[in-house]
Design a protein around this motif. Structure first.
Motif, PDB file in Angstrom:
ATOM      1  N   ASP A  31       0.808  -1.224   0.000  1.00 19.36           N
ATOM      2  CA  ASP A  31       0.000   0.000   0.000  1.00 19.36           C
ATOM      3  C   ASP A  31       0.836   1.267   0.000  1.00 19.36           C
ATOM      4  O   ASP A  31       0.369   2.333   0.382  1.00 19.36           O
ATOM      5  CB  ASP A  31      -0.969  -0.013   1.185  1.00 19.36           C
ATOM      6  N   ALA A  32       2.108   1.171  -0.426  1.00 20.85           N
ATOM      7  CA  ALA A  32       2.968   2.353  -0.490  1.00 20.85           C
ATOM      8  C   ALA A  32       2.651   3.158  -1.744  1.00 20.85           C
ATOM      9  O   ALA A  32       2.391   2.609  -2.812  1.00 20.85           O
ATOM     10  CB  ALA A  32       4.438   1.954  -0.474  1.00 20.85           C
ATOM     11  N   LEU A  33       2.677   4.461  -1.591  1.00 18.42           N
ATOM     12  CA  LEU A  33       2.462   5.391  -2.694  1.00 18.42           C
ATOM     13  C   LEU A  33       3.652   6.346  -2.675  1.00 18.42           C
ATOM     14  O   LEU A  33       3.781   7.159  -1.758  1.00 18.42           O
ATOM     15  CB  LEU A  33       1.135   6.119  -2.483  1.00 18.42           C
ATOM     16  N   VAL A  34       4.557   6.210  -3.645  1.00 19.65           N
ATOM     17  CA  VAL A  34       5.808   6.950  -3.651  1.00 19.65           C
ATOM     18  C   VAL A  34       5.633   8.243  -4.449  1.00 19.65           C
ATOM     19  O   VAL A  34       5.483   8.211  -5.670  1.00 19.65           O
ATOM     20  CB  VAL A  34       6.957   6.105  -4.236  1.00 19.65           C
ATOM     21  N   THR A  40       4.046  13.745  -8.637  1.00 16.34           N
ATOM     22  CA  THR A  40       2.983  12.773  -8.852  1.00 16.34           C
ATOM     23  C   THR A  40       3.422  11.403  -8.322  1.00 16.34           C
ATOM     24  O   THR A  40       4.609  11.135  -8.180  1.00 16.34           O
ATOM     25  CB  THR A  40       2.602  12.619 -10.339  1.00 16.34           C
ATOM     26  N   ALA A  41       2.435  10.575  -8.041  1.00 11.21           N
ATOM     27  CA  ALA A  41       2.678   9.210  -7.590  1.00 11.21           C
ATOM     28  C   ALA A  41       1.721   8.284  -8.327  1.00 11.21           C
ATOM     29  O   ALA A  41       0.579   8.653  -8.594  1.00 11.21           O
ATOM     30  CB  ALA A  41       2.464   9.095  -6.084  1.00 11.21           C
ATOM     31  N   THR A  42       2.186   7.086  -8.635  1.00  8.83           N
ATOM     32  CA  THR A  42       1.356   6.091  -9.296  1.00  8.83           C
ATOM     33  C   THR A  42       1.106   4.942  -8.344  1.00  8.83           C
ATOM     34  O   THR A  42       2.026   4.474  -7.673  1.00  8.83           O
ATOM     35  CB  THR A  42       2.052   5.562 -10.568  1.00  8.83           C
ATOM     36  N   GLY A  43      -0.130   4.499  -8.309  1.00  3.80           N
ATOM     37  CA  GLY A  43      -0.510   3.313  -7.540  1.00  3.80           C
ATOM     38  C   GLY A  43      -1.233   2.367  -8.461  1.00  3.80           C
ATOM     39  O   GLY A  43      -1.619   2.723  -9.583  1.00  3.80           O
ATOM     40  N   ALA A  44      -1.414   1.147  -8.001  1.00 10.49           N
ATOM     41  CA  ALA A  44      -2.107   0.146  -8.814  1.00 10.49           C
ATOM     42  C   ALA A  44      -2.988  -0.695  -7.900  1.00 10.49           C
ATOM     43  O   ALA A  44      -2.797  -0.739  -6.692  1.00 10.49           O
ATOM     44  CB  ALA A  44      -1.102  -0.729  -9.558  1.00 10.49           C
ATOM     45  N   TYR A  45      -3.958  -1.357  -8.509  1.00 12.43           N
ATOM     46  CA  TYR A  45      -4.862  -2.221  -7.762  1.00 12.43           C
ATOM     47  C   TYR A  45      -5.483  -3.217  -8.720  1.00 12.43           C
ATOM     48  O   TYR A  45      -5.451  -3.033  -9.934  1.00 12.43           O
ATOM     49  CB  TYR A  45      -5.944  -1.417  -7.034  1.00 12.43           C
ATOM     50  N   ASN A  46      -6.041  -4.266  -8.147  1.00 15.22           N
ATOM     51  CA  ASN A  46      -6.734  -5.262  -8.944  1.00 15.22           C
ATOM     52  C   ASN A  46      -8.134  -5.433  -8.387  1.00 15.22           C
ATOM     53  O   ASN A  46      -8.312  -5.531  -7.167  1.00 15.22           O
ATOM     54  CB  ASN A  46      -5.993  -6.602  -8.915  1.00 15.22           C
TER      55      ASN A  46
END
Length: 153
Positions: A31-34, A40-46
Motif C-alpha cells: 500500500d505504499a504510494l511513492v 505525482t505518484a502512481t498506484g495500482a490495484y486489482n
C-alpha cells in the motif's frame, strides 16, 4: 556444448535480463504510494469484478487521511491511478512515501475485492539465493521474488 554449460549460459542470460529491471518501477503487493520530486505518484490495484465506484484513500506515514480520490466505475482486472501529490485542502505535499487504500462497490450490489499494489523502483537484483532471484525495491519495501511482481512499468 555440454548440457551443464548450456544451462549455465541460459542462467547467465536470464540474470542479464533481470538486471534490466534496475531503475524501472514494478507493482508488488502493498500500500505504499511513492511521491517523487516531480509531484505525482502512481498506484495500482486489482478488482475481482467490475465496480460501480472505486475510491482511493491517501494517508501520510502515520495513517492520517490526507486525500480521497474518486475514480468512478472501473472494469475488473489490474488498473493504475495517479495522485497529484496534493492534500484535500489543495496544498502540495513533500516528496516521500505515503500509503493508500482501495474501496470498491460492486455493480448491482455484487461483492468485489480490491487488492492494492505498491508501484516502487527496483534498486537491485540478487541472483545467488537458494530460492531463486530476488528483486530489491525502494520505498522501504522488502525484497520480493519474481513471482511477487505484478507488473513492470
Amino acid at each position: 556444448i555440454g548440457v551443464q554449460q548450456l544451462q549455465s549460459t541460459q542462467q547467465s542470460y536470464g540474470n542479464l535480463q533481470l538486471s534490466g529491471l534496475v531503475g524501472k518501477n514494478v507493482a508488488v503487493t502493498g500500500d505504499a504510494l511513492v511521491l517523487g520530486s516531480g509531484g505525482t505518484a502512481t498506484g495500482a490495484y486489482n478488482l475481482s469484478g467490475p465496480a460501480s465506484a472505486v475510491t482511493v484513500a491517501v494517508g501520510d506515514a502515520q495513517g492520517n487521511l490526507i486525500q480521497v480520490l474518486n475514480l468512478g466505475p472501473q472494469q475488473a482486472g489490474t488498473q493504475t491511478f495517479t495522485w497529484d501529490g496534493k492534500a484535500a485542502d489543495g496544498s502540495t505535499l513533500p516528496a516521500g512515501t505515503y500509503q493508500f487504500g482501495i474501496s470498491a462497490a460492486g455493480v448491482q450490489g455484487a461483492s468485489v475485492t480490491a487488492t492494492s499494489y505498491s508501484v516502487v523502483p527496483v534498486t537491485g537484483v540478487n541472483v545467488g539465493g537458494s530460492d531463486g532471484p530476488t528483486i530489491d525495491l525502494g520505498a522501504g519495501q522488502a525484497p520480493v521474488g519474481l513471482s511477487g511482481i505484478q507488473q513492470v512499468f
